[in-house]
Design an enzyme around this catalytic site. Structure first.
Site, PDB file in Angstrom:
ATOM      1  N   GLU A  63       0.827  -1.207   0.000  1.00 26.00           N
ATOM      2  CA  GLU A  63       0.000   0.000   0.000  1.00 26.00           C
ATOM      3  C   GLU A  63       0.867   1.267   0.000  1.00 26.00           C
ATOM      4  OE1 GLU A  63      -3.290  -0.561   2.699  1.00 26.00           O
ATOM      5  OE2 GLU A  63      -3.927   1.514   2.478  1.00 26.00           O
TER       6      GLU A  63
ATOM      7  N   HIS B 214       7.410 -26.801   0.697  1.00 31.87           N
ATOM      8  CA  HIS B 214       6.731 -27.897   0.009  1.00 31.87           C
ATOM      9  C   HIS B 214       5.637 -27.384  -0.921  1.00 31.87           C
ATOM     10  CE1 HIS B 214       8.856 -30.961   2.339  1.00 31.87           C
ATOM     11  NE2 HIS B 214       8.956 -29.967   3.207  1.00 31.87           N
TER      12      HIS B 214
ATOM     13  N   LYS C  63     -13.183   2.521  -1.831  1.00 34.37           N
ATOM     14  CA  LYS C  63     -13.979   2.975  -0.680  1.00 34.37           C
ATOM     15  C   LYS C  63     -15.045   3.963  -1.177  1.00 34.37           C
ATOM     16  CE  LYS C  63     -10.855   3.088   3.431  1.00 34.37           C
ATOM     17  NZ  LYS C  63     -10.316   3.901   4.530  1.00 34.37           N
TER      18      LYS C  63
HETATM   19  O1  PA5 Z   1      -3.004   1.938   5.879  1.00 38.41           O
HETATM   20  C1  PA5 Z   1      -4.082   2.432   5.647  1.00 38.41           C
HETATM   21  O2  PA5 Z   1      -4.269   3.664   5.651  1.00 38.41           O
HETATM   22  C2  PA5 Z   1      -5.310   1.578   5.403  1.00 38.41           C
HETATM   23  O3  PA5 Z   1      -5.000   0.241   5.252  1.00 38.41           O
HETATM   24  C3  PA5 Z   1      -6.262   1.722   6.542  1.00 38.41           C
HETATM   25  O4  PA5 Z   1      -5.647   1.266   7.717  1.00 38.41           O
HETATM   26  C4  PA5 Z   1      -7.551   0.958   6.314  1.00 38.41           C
HETATM   27  O5  PA5 Z   1      -8.117   1.330   5.076  1.00 38.41           O
HETATM   28  C5  PA5 Z   1      -8.539   1.238   7.431  1.00 38.41           C
HETATM   29  O6  PA5 Z   1      -8.729   2.603   7.546  1.00 38.41           O
HETATM   30  P1  PA5 Z   1      -9.312   3.258   8.851  1.00 38.41           P
HETATM   31  O7  PA5 Z   1      -8.384   2.968   9.980  1.00 38.41           O
HETATM   32  O8  PA5 Z   1      -9.406   4.706   8.552  1.00 38.41           O
HETATM   33  O9  PA5 Z   1     -10.661   2.643   9.084  1.00 38.41           O
END
Ligand code: PA5
Length: 473
Positions: free
Chosen positions: A299, A328, A442
């Site tokens: 990410e 394996h 989202k």
């Molecule tokens: O790293 C990130 O920003 C995302 O993976 C968020 O953690 C995830 O989308 C959840 O978001 P939030 O904590 O705002 O609910």
């Protein structure tokens, strides 16, 4: 027991990176010192950029080892330990993967199954999906009346987490009454922004905050990771001390510090066509560290546009594997498939338990040869032989060496991989801290379900070319 002042102990617990098997002395096509020297200006710039961003308050996650409300967390955790049988974390992505990784690394692998007198602390559950079956079946094993719900969302608006929270709030209030339900809910979110903080204030829920500049996947050392861990008896002071110890190490010259080297090697690998990075710990306890890391690396580094606004479509695909189990399955591909991977093993020098293979079947040497050896030796030898086999076939691999698995070491590991990710982001000249690719899905979901302000997203979906029935079989 660890004392932060005990410098010898800290040194013994220091994590290290063995990168022999990415160097040309060990594999054909490996890197030379010249490859690193040629990058030295870029590496120095990356280090300077990170330092100045930190100094300008743009890297609040770097300060988490020092500024978290540890005493408040421990006090609250002590009350939860007394009053509840289970905790259920409601969160997703960065708000769930760290708590899972930490719990799995430090606590007993069958923690929830242990009787309470052995387990000592509440059972630990995480609901990080909106799969209806999983949530419904969870209610078969937890007792609402004896469960604390930890709602974690930095943005306070994530559909998955907020929908779970709505379901649970409604159930709790019906079962326990509105007032009683309140003591079963704690929220971890931004102190000002988002719906969750508004709701928490209106409902008077206990709340902990994620500092404003700390994004989801960099929030593990905030109450996101600390609160569930403290409730389950994990020593969060040692965890933070380990992270602080690593912070010091990350101030060293980039060619001498583990985070910068890990990032630089992966950067060189990307330039060299190794667009897949495999994380393969040789310990079941570290299996979910790979899940956490996979999110962090993917990410943060998978970006279409660089800091100069140029389309670059960079990133390295992280893959999770587990030693020895995946020897394996996946290792066949890693040994003989395309040269598009770099593998990071995580080895453990001292496991918390030892188990010896009995000396039986001595009359059948092809089985009995293992008798007298320990599983500790077997797993370590298999790691070594796997890295050798890969190196022999000129497959890049390196190993993060953990002296033990404990809070101090895991604190170092979390922090090291976070700094490495940020460092790789600088080398790639991209923003490692946003996630426009996650936001898009989202926002489209908000459009479908009619969230005010997202009407254009709904229209966008309505105008998508209808699926062609000829393309179904
Ligand atoms: O790293 C990130 O920003 C995302 O993976 C968020 O953690 C995830 O989308 C959840 O978001 P939030 O904590 O705002 O609910």
């Amino acid at each position: 027991m660890f004392e932060y002042e005990d410098k010898n102990w800290c040194e013994k617990m220091r994590i290290r990176l063995d990168f022999n098997n990415v160097m040309q002395d060990f594999i054909d096509g490996g890197f030379s010192q010249k490859n690193f020297d040629d990058l030295s200006e870029k590496i120095t710039n990356a280090a300077n950029q990170l330092d100045s961003k930190r100094a300008n308050g743009q890297m609040d996650w770097r300060n988490l080892p020092y500024n978290q409300p540890v005493d408040e967390i421990l006090d609250y955790a002590a009350q939860v330990q007394k009053n509840f049988e289970s905790i259920l974390v409601l969160g997703i992505g960065g708000s769930a993967l760290g708590p899972i990784a930490l719990q799995q690394a430090i606590n007993h692998p069958y923690y929830n199954e242990l009787p309470r007198e052995k387990r000592k602390f509440p059972k630990f559950y995480v609901a990080d999906n909106v799969d209806p079956e999983r949530l419904v079946y969870l209610f078969d094993v937890i007792d609402l009346d004896k469960t604390l719900f930890i709602v974690i969302s930095k943005s306070g608006s994530t559909s998955e987490t907020m929908s779970q929270f709505m379901i649970i709030k409604d159930m709790m209030e019906k079962e326990l009454g509105k007032e009683n339900a309140k003591s079963h809910i704690v929220c971890i979110t931004d102190s000002e922004k988002g719906n969750l903080i508004k709701i928490a204030k209106d409902e008077n829920y206990k709340t902990f905050y994620i500092p404003a500049g700390v994004g989801g996947r960099f929030s593990q050392l905030s109450p996101v990771g600390l609160l569930p861990a403290a409730i389950c008896g994990i020593d969060i002071k040692e965890l933070l001390a380990g992270a602080a110890f690593m912070d010091e190490a990350c101030k060293n010259n980039p060619q001498k510090n583990i985070a910068a080297m890990y990032a630089t090697i992966n950067y060189l690998a990307m330039q060299n066509g190794q667009n897949i990075t495999v994380m393969m710990p040789y310990a079941d306890s570290l299996k979910y560290i790979s899940d956490w890391y996979t999110q962090l690396w993917a990410e943060s580094l998978g970006k279409s546009v660089n800091n100069d606004g140029k389309i670059v479509n960079v990133g390295q695909t992280p893959v999770k594997a587990l030693g020895v189990t995946d020897q394996h399955s996946q290792i066949q591909l890693y040994n003989e498939g395309p040269y598009d991977k770099i593998i990071t093993f995580i080895s453990v020098e001292n496991y918390r338990e030892t188990i010896t293979i009995p000396k039986i079947f001595e009359d059948m040497p092809t089985v009995g040869f293992l008798g007298g050896a320990t599983h500790n030796e077997l797993i370590q030898v298999e790691h070594y032989t796997t890295e050798r086999a890969l190196a022999k076939l000129n497959r890049m691999n390196m190993t993060i060496i953990l002296p033990h698995v404990n809070e101090f070491v895991i604190g170092q590991l979390f922090y090291m991989l976070e700094v490495a990710t940020a460092f790789a982001g600088e080398l790639l000249n991209i923003n490692a801290f946003n996630q426009p690719g996650v936001e898009e899905a989202k926002n489209l979901t908000y459009g479908v379900f009619g969230k005010p302000g997202y009407e254009n997203k709904r229209i966008e979906l309505e105008n998508v070319l209808k699926k062609n029935q000829n393309y179904f079989v």
